[in-house]
Design an enzyme around this catalytic site. Structure first.
Site, PDB file in Angstrom:
ATOM      1  N   ASP A  18      23.971 -41.509 -38.557  1.00 41.43           N
ATOM      2  CA  ASP A  18      24.239 -42.363 -37.414  1.00 41.43           C
ATOM      3  C   ASP A  18      24.153 -43.821 -37.856  1.00 41.43           C
ATOM      4  O   ASP A  18      24.514 -44.151 -38.988  1.00 41.43           O
ATOM      5  CB  ASP A  18      23.233 -42.054 -36.291  1.00 41.43           C
ATOM      6  CG  ASP A  18      23.843 -42.194 -34.905  1.00 41.43           C
ATOM      7  OD1 ASP A  18      24.139 -43.332 -34.523  1.00 41.43           O
ATOM      8  OD2 ASP A  18      24.000 -41.178 -34.214  1.00 41.43           O
ATOM      9  N   HIS A 109      22.022 -46.836 -31.156  1.00 43.79           N
ATOM     10  CA  HIS A 109      22.607 -45.497 -31.075  1.00 43.79           C
ATOM     11  C   HIS A 109      21.863 -44.512 -31.976  1.00 43.79           C
ATOM     12  O   HIS A 109      21.568 -43.370 -31.578  1.00 43.79           O
ATOM     13  CB  HIS A 109      24.090 -45.580 -31.458  1.00 43.79           C
ATOM     14  CG  HIS A 109      24.899 -44.355 -31.172  1.00 43.79           C
ATOM     15  ND1 HIS A 109      24.954 -43.285 -32.031  1.00 43.79           N
ATOM     16  CD2 HIS A 109      25.714 -44.037 -30.128  1.00 43.79           C
ATOM     17  CE1 HIS A 109      25.761 -42.355 -31.534  1.00 43.79           C
ATOM     18  NE2 HIS A 109      26.247 -42.780 -30.376  1.00 43.79           N
ATOM     19  N   SER A 432      27.666 -38.119 -27.580  1.00 41.65           N
ATOM     20  CA  SER A 432      26.717 -38.495 -28.634  1.00 41.65           C
ATOM     21  C   SER A 432      25.291 -38.136 -28.257  1.00 41.65           C
ATOM     22  O   SER A 432      24.453 -37.882 -29.123  1.00 41.65           O
ATOM     23  CB  SER A 432      26.791 -40.004 -28.905  1.00 41.65           C
ATOM     24  OG  SER A 432      27.931 -40.331 -29.646  1.00 41.65           O
TER      25      SER A 432
END
Length: 942
Positions: A18, A109, A432
């Site tokens: 990620d 994220h 996600s």
């Protein structure tokens, strides 16, 4: 069963690929919040080396020279490693000044997904000082290795692949990849690297994409990846908005928020934004006008990121913001820069009507708080499967929570998109967020069943998934195209004793017929009528198991299976599954399900089919089909070979009892009782042939810059893009086309294309892999984002017309200094000389392609005939055309020819028995699996 929060996932390692990780986050602390320390991991990152690459930092934090806020951090037994894999990204794009040049997350994220999969249990979560309870990862006691493979502008495949290879060496048990891609898994290098991971015993969860609810938008279509869509939970983060007009009228609305509220009444104003003319209000861009001090401004969604709107509103003087959707899109409780409530489109319209019908409106809204919501709703943004999944696997595999998920954040975002700095938590939504729920679930199963393969884990998760009451936003039941096998149901997955799984080699061998792979679902993308497949059903216990099988199917689909099966201990049983959809109309979709039940344990096996015609087609017709007694009908069966291989066919047609064959009328077949039969060979079709001629006069005028002509349209091109244009009709390969897909990498897809047709790795023609039907004056890895442009126009000399597409001064991907100018000329079919007329022309600047990789040539629609003038150093490389040189290429083609066809005719007479009748012709052939069935229905009247 799954270990409880104190042990769940212990001794299992999850690799998170990620945007990095915030290592000091309490979700990754060792000991955990209960004070329990972590044991050492089974394998330390880097312990098995780095392959052919030089050694690298396995706990990559503390690069204070690049960013003074990048504090050193020593990995622990929770966060056991953190790598940076950004070599390609940093070479091509480079990091922003405020980004960390390490594994430290400056986006949020990566921290979010890692904490969902395996964050500590019992972590207190608050945003802007508002408490939202405690959070836990799905596998809170699992170890984490973070691999930073993306930065602010995205990710590069080479960086992701390097991280996957290292994760394999690090012997992680699970990989989470909340990154897009994989729509063409057998061509996608990242997806193929994930196949290697699967082969090495690593379970891979990946996000399905956020392009729903449109059909056939799902990503990560490889059967070795568990592809996860998003659904809602029974919790939301809300704020109550109260508007009061000067006449005392009120309006109360509910929206999404995690920010503080506006507790004292404040005036409500519409944004004054010149960037969005014609709308009621504005979109709060950087150009918005000032807002009265202390006012709440209404901002319309669209054009820019939601969080940026609150930043611009704050700079304009607003004390708070009401963000409203213009169309239904879902609401997001973001970390805004000022107190904000986000309204759905219907509530936003009520707001506007109230403001327009009242004066001097003031408002308050409450701080964001947790509230009950409807769970198991497939998110509208979640990418969907569909009838065009030609590989024979339906995706997504399942859905998991991905709407308004509270998890970790970085306190130091590099850009404004991260929201107001200083927050360790945020609420995000997307597939996600759904993918790490499944990654964590896989870790839990691996912990209690360490001997299970990735395929067995996938099977347990899919076959135990919940389907009851999983719905779409409008309340209608979700289908396997929406939710795959169902919503993740860990309460049942851990108790699974039956699995259906396949090794990696099976996915390689059956790449073109994945419906035959031992997958825990069945998708038939081109159902001929009746087909039989098999599945190996494994008993994982040391006891004999007896399962009762039942079928749920629509009336026009029959699924034949044994009613009871018995499987010996630690053994497999081969289960035949025959699906008959003879009467389903062509092109229509049907869903069915097989349920395996043994006591309280049960598993579901979803079936989806698309009724189609195989490569050898069969049609049937009878005229008339409504008959009086003793009246005659004349029937015709037509067989056609559409393939490029010889077809050995066999046909039988048994008439129903209401009809009697008239033997003397049979043509093209044998009489076979009250019916006919035929066996024979149908010759193959001939594909269009493509040729090329290098000639200094191939084009009508040589290189003529489109910039000098009025009407030239600049194509909206980015790196790796396709733009489809409707154009005047033209001939190619014996067909007429009126649409082209212009690809940034120097070629055109005749007839138009999709994102799957965008490939930066050039091919030698012919190549059956996509893209096909290609005209490639200069196929290499180009990047119009770094300079140059692409133009299109229609030019004429008064008698003849040409569609001209020009790549003007577009650089090679690896070097912005290496520029290329070239054109594709296509003569139209409506001028004085309407025959095929296609040529490649080159401007004064031309290279040998990106890093020497270049294709100049053309290919037919099937990828089985083509021509290459130049390919990666072989052939004649392009050079400038007239007036700067003499190199041009003419493309010439010959139309293909249809395959063999056979017609059977016969007459039949109605008997004395009235009623409805159906007769079905059945055909088998060497070129397709199953039985192709074409039916005719009619009636004998009283």
């Amino acid at each position: 069963m799954l270990g409880g929060q104190g042990n769940a996932g212990e001794h299992v390692t999850i690799g998170v690929l990620d945007l990095g990780i915030w290592p000091e986050h309490p979700s990754f602390a060792d000991p955990d919040p209960s004070g329990k320390p972590y044991p050492p991991p089974p394998v330390r990152p880097g312990a098995n080396g780095f392959g052919d690459a030089p050694p690298r930092n396995t706990c990559d934090f503390g690069n204070m020279g690049a960013n003074p806020d990048d504090a050193p951090f020593a990995c622990n037994n929770k966060l056991i490693g953190a790598y940076t894999y950004l070599e390609t990204y940093k070479t091509v794009i480079g990091l922003l000044p405020d980004e960390f040049d390490s594994a430290r997350d400056d986006n949020g994220h990566g921290t979010h997904t890692a904490s969902i999969a395996a964050g500590n249990a019992g972590v207190s979560a608050s945003i802007f000082g508002l408490p939202f309870g405690t959070v836990s990862g799905v596998a809170p006691r699992a170890h984490i290795v973070a691999y930073r493979v993306c930065a602010d502008q995205g990710c590069y495949q080479s960086d992701i692949i390097a991280a996957i290879e290292q994760a394999i060496r690090d012997k992680v048990d699970v990989i989470n990849l909340s990154i897009g891609g994989g729509a063409s898994p057998y061509r996608d290098p990242v997806e193929l690297a994930l196949l290697n991971a699967y082969e090495q015993g690593i379970f891979v969860a990946a996000s399905a994409g956020n392009d729903g609810p449109q059909a056939d938008t799902v990503e990560h279509r490889g059967p070795w990846v568990t592809t996860v869509g998003a659904s809602s939970t029974d919790r939301a983060f809300v704020s109550t908005l109260l508007l009061v007009a000067d006449n005392g009228d009120t309006l109360q609305l509910t929206g999404a928020s995690v920010t503080p509220g506006i507790l004292a009444p404040a005036p409500v104003v519409l944004a004054d934004d010149p960037a969005t003319p014609g709308e009621v209000g504005g979109r709060c861009s950087a150009a918005m006008g000032p807002v009265p001090a202390g006012a709440i401004v209404v901002c319309n969604r669209g054009s820019s990121a939601r969080v940026l709107k609150s930043y611009h509103a704050a700079n304009a003087g607003a004390a708070g913001m009401i963000l409203r959707n213009l169309t239904p899109q879902g609401v997001n409780p973001d970390n805004h820069f000022i107190p904000t409530v986000h309204l759905e489109a219907d509530a936003g319209e009520q707001l506007i009507q109230f403001l327009q019908s009242h004066s001097s409106v003031h408002a308050t809204f409450t701080p964001g708080t947790r509230a009950a919501a409807q769970g198991d709703v497939v998110a509208p943004f979640s990418s969907r499967g569909g009838s065009q999944q030609i590989l024979g696997i339906n995706k997504p595999d399942l859905v998991a929570p991905g709407v308004q998920i509270l998890a970790g954040h970085t306190p130091l975002p590099a850009t404004l998109l991260g929201g107001l700095p200083g927050q360790l938590f945020q609420v995000l939504q997307g597939t996600s967020m759904a993918s790490p729920h499944v990654a964590g679930a896989a870790a839990l199963l691996k912990a209690i069943h360490p001997e299970w393969t990735p395929g067995q884990i996938k099977s347990a998760l899919m076959t135990t998934a919940r389907t009851a009451n999983v719905v779409l936003p409008d309340g209608t039941p979700a289908t396997p195209f929406d939710r795959g096998a169902g919503r993740l149901n860990l309460g049942r997955a851990g108790d699974a004793t039956l699995t259906i799984d396949a090794p990696a080699d099976e996915f390689r061998t059956l790449a073109n017929q994945l419906w035959n792979a031992n997958y825990p679902s069945l998708f038939l993308p081109d159902m001929p009528g009746r087909i039989t497949v098999q599945r190996r059903i494994a008993n994982l216990t040391d006891k004999k198991r007896v399962w009762v099988l039942t079928v749920d199917a629509p009336p026009d689909v029959q699924v034949d299976i044994p009613k009871v099966i018995q499987i010996e201990p630690h053994s497999e049983l081969l289960l035949p599954i025959t699906v008959d959809a003879s009467t389903v109309p062509l092109g229509e979709v049907r869903h069915a399900n097989i349920n395996f039940k043994r006591g309280r344990e049960h598993h579901d096996f979803p079936i989806t089919l698309v009724r189609g015609q195989p490569v050898v087609t069969l049609t049937a017709a009878c005229t008339p089909n409504v008959l009086s007694r003793l009246e005659r009908t004349d029937c015709t069966l037509t067989l056609t070979n559409r393939s490029f291989a010889e077809a050995h066919v066999a046909v039988v047609d048994r008439l129903p009892r209401q009809l009697t064959l008239l033997p003397e009328t049979v043509e093209g077949a044998n009489v076979d009782g009250n019916g006919i039969s035929f066996g024979g060979i149908l010759p193959p079709a001939t594909p269009p042939q493509i040729g090329a001629v290098i000639s200094p006069t191939a084009s009508p005028a040589g290189y003529v810059p489109l910039a000098g002509f009025r009407g030239s349209v600049v194509v909206n091109a980015t790196d790796e893009s396709i733009a489809n244009f409707n154009v005047p009709g033209f001939f190619y390969g014996g067909e007429t086309y009126s649409r082209v897909g212009i690809v940034s990498n120097g070629y055109v897809v005749v007839g138009g294309g999709t994102a799957d047709d965008v490939q930066h790795i050039n091919s030698d023609f012919p190549d059956p892999a996509v893209p096909n039907n290609v005209l490639a004056p200069f196929w290499t890895d180009l990047n119009p984002e770094q300079g140059g442009r692409i133009l299109i126009n229609v030019l004429t000399d008064g008698a003849d017309n040409w569609i001209v597409i020009e790549w003007e001064n577009v650089p090679n991907y690896q070097s912005a200094d290496e520029r290329n100018t070239f054109q594709l000329w296509i003569g139209t079919a409506q001028d004085a000389h309407p025959e095929e007329d296609i040529s490649f022309v080159y401007g004064p600047s031309i290279t040998r392609g990106n890093r020497g990789n270049l294709t100049v040539g053309a290919e037919n629609a099937f990828g089985n005939a083509g021509v290459t003038v130049y390919f990666n150093g072989t052939g004649t490389p392009p050079r400038p055309s007239y007036p700067h040189g003499d190199f041009e290429v003419a493309i010439v083609s010959q139309p293909g020819a249809p395959g063999g066809s056979h017609t059977i005719r016969f007459g039949a007479q109605a008997g004395h028995m009235p009623g409805n009748w159906t007769h079905c012709a059945e055909m088998t052939a060497n070129l397709f699996q199953g039985t192709h069935i074409a039916c005719v229905s009619g009636q004998v009247s009283h």
